[in-house]
Design a protein around this motif. Structure first.
Motif, short mmCIF file in Angstrom:
data_model
loop_
_atom_site.label_atom_id
_atom_site.label_comp_id
_atom_site.label_asym_id
_atom_site.label_seq_id
_atom_site.Cartn_x
_atom_site.Cartn_y
_atom_site.Cartn_z
N LEU A 132 0.85 -1.32 -0.01
CA LEU A 132 -0.08 -0.09 -0.03
C LEU A 132 0.89 1.27 0.07
CD1 LEU A 132 -2.71 -0.91 2.49
CD2 LEU A 132 -3.10 -0.57 0.00
N LEU A 133 2.07 1.05 0.66
CA LEU A 133 2.88 2.51 0.71
C LEU A 133 3.33 2.81 -0.65
CD1 LEU A 133 4.94 2.17 3.78
CD2 LEU A 133 3.49 4.09 3.29
N ILE A 134 3.90 1.59 -1.42
CA ILE A 134 4.19 1.81 -2.80
C ILE A 134 3.18 2.23 -3.83
CG2 ILE A 134 5.05 0.57 -4.94
CD1 ILE A 134 6.59 -1.31 -2.91
N VAL A 135 2.02 1.58 -3.64
CA VAL A 135 0.98 2.02 -4.26
C VAL A 135 0.45 3.61 -4.04
CG1 VAL A 135 -1.50 1.91 -4.89
CG2 VAL A 135 -0.08 -0.21 -4.34
N PHE A 136 0.35 3.94 -2.88
CA PHE A 136 0.04 5.46 -2.69
C PHE A 136 1.20 6.25 -2.91
CE2 PHE A 136 -3.43 3.56 0.11
CZ PHE A 136 -4.42 4.39 -0.41
N PHE A 137 2.35 5.89 -2.93
CA PHE A 137 3.57 6.67 -3.15
C PHE A 137 3.42 7.09 -4.77
CE2 PHE A 137 7.83 7.05 -4.75
CZ PHE A 137 8.38 8.18 -4.16
N PHE A 138 3.41 6.17 -5.58
CA PHE A 138 3.18 6.35 -7.16
C PHE A 138 2.13 7.23 -7.25
CE2 PHE A 138 6.03 2.75 -7.47
CZ PHE A 138 7.05 3.36 -8.35
N ARG A 139 0.94 7.05 -6.53
CA ARG A 139 -0.56 7.66 -6.70
C ARG A 139 -0.06 9.27 -6.38
NH1 ARG A 139 -3.56 10.58 -7.95
NH2 ARG A 139 -5.95 10.44 -7.83
N ALA A 140 0.76 9.37 -5.25
CA ALA A 140 1.30 10.86 -4.85
C ALA A 140 1.88 11.34 -6.03
CB ALA A 140 1.77 10.86 -3.65
N LEU A 141 2.99 10.69 -6.57
CA LEU A 141 3.71 10.92 -7.61
C LEU A 141 2.77 11.73 -8.92
CD1 LEU A 141 6.88 8.79 -7.98
CD2 LEU A 141 6.77 10.92 -6.89
N LEU A 142 1.73 10.75 -9.29
CA LEU A 142 0.68 11.07 -10.39
C LEU A 142 0.11 12.64 -9.79
CD1 LEU A 142 -0.47 7.88 -11.20
CD2 LEU A 142 1.02 9.11 -12.53
N MET A 143 -0.42 12.58 -8.73
CA MET A 143 -1.03 13.72 -8.22
C MET A 143 -0.13 15.06 -8.43
SD MET A 143 -2.87 14.44 -4.58
CE MET A 143 -4.07 13.33 -4.84
N ALA A 144 1.10 14.83 -8.14
CA ALA A 144 2.20 15.92 -7.99
C ALA A 144 2.17 16.50 -9.30
CB ALA A 144 3.34 15.66 -7.47
N GLY A 145 2.30 15.64 -10.32
CA GLY A 145 2.44 15.88 -11.89
C GLY A 145 1.15 16.35 -12.50
N THR A 158 -0.96 18.19 -10.62
CA THR A 158 -1.10 19.38 -10.10
C THR A 158 -0.37 20.50 -10.68
OG1 THR A 158 -1.40 18.57 -7.72
CG2 THR A 158 -0.95 20.88 -7.81
N TYR A 159 1.03 20.24 -11.18
CA TYR A 159 1.78 20.98 -11.94
C TYR A 159 1.27 21.37 -13.21
CZ TYR A 159 5.73 22.79 -14.67
OH TYR A 159 6.48 23.57 -15.30
N SER A 160 0.48 20.26 -13.90
CA SER A 160 -0.03 20.54 -15.28
C SER A 160 -1.42 21.49 -15.15
CB SER A 160 -0.62 19.09 -15.79
OG SER A 160 -1.45 19.34 -17.00
#
Length: 203
Positions: free
Chosen positions: A22-35, A37-39
């Motif tokens: 779950l940590l790995i899944v939510f970490f990649f979800r956080a990366l997608l969210m950061a991208g 948000t920048y867009s």
């Protein structure tokens, strides 16, 4: 009591792998969210240059000028609802309905960021506490290599959980400011458009 303790220890250890996944899944979800948000930030910069001054000086006489600035395909939630509010004919009740609907959509968009803010530290703490137990056992038995491995998991779980939370918190705070501004602009546009239509009816 020993049986109960062993059962609890077994249950806790069995949760380590799901927790790490779950940590790995939510970490990649956080990366997608950061991208994402920048867009969204880049889109907002473009729309701010396009709309801010026009909306600030909006009057019933220049509503058509704002309508002409709209992109052919809405590129954000704001432009989608702005296009709808500028369409004719519209009433005060419909404008209130659309603004309330925009607020619901905005809250839905921010919800995932709030989830990451809360779930990151929880998962990190779970991984930390589960891995700490075998690390202490390795320390007491002199198994330094086993203790070092478990301590790596301890620190990694904590760091990843905090990173997830930081991304979620930053995104939530940023989007809340964005949407507060959007709601203010939509409300002003709606009142101006509705007053324009009332003037045309009176004429």
């Amino acid at each position: 009591m020993e049986i109960i303790s062993k059962a609890l220890f077994g249950i806790a250890n069995s949760l380590l792998i799901p927790d790490v996944i779950l940590l790995i899944v939510f970490f990649f979800r956080a990366l997608l969210m950061a991208g994402g948000t920048y867009s969204a930030y880049m889109t907002r910069r473009k729309n701010s240059r396009r709309f801010d001054n026009v909306i600030k000086g909006l009057t019933p006489d220049n509503v058509d000028g704002l309508r002409k600035l709209l992109p052919s395909n809405p590129d954000s939630l704001f432009t989608l609802y702005l296009s709808d509010l500028l369409a004719a004919p519209r009433t005060d009740d419909y404008a209130d309905y659309m603004i309330a609907k925009f607020e619901a959509e905005a809250a839905k968009d921010i919800n995932m960021a709030h989830i990451l803010t809360k779930i990151g530290p929880i998962l990190g703490l779970i991984g930390t506490l589960i891995s700490m137990s075998p690390a202490l056992v390795g320390l007491s038995s002199g198994d330094i290599s086993g203790m070092a491995y478990n301590m790596q998991v301890v620190f990694a779980s904590t760091v990843v959980g905090l990173v997830i939370s930081a991304v979620g918190l930053t995104t939530a705070q940023t989007k809340q400011r964005w949407y507060a501004k959007d709601i203010n602009n939509l409300d002003y546009v709606a009142r101006t458009v509705c007053s324009t239509k009332e003037e045309r009816r009176d004429a």
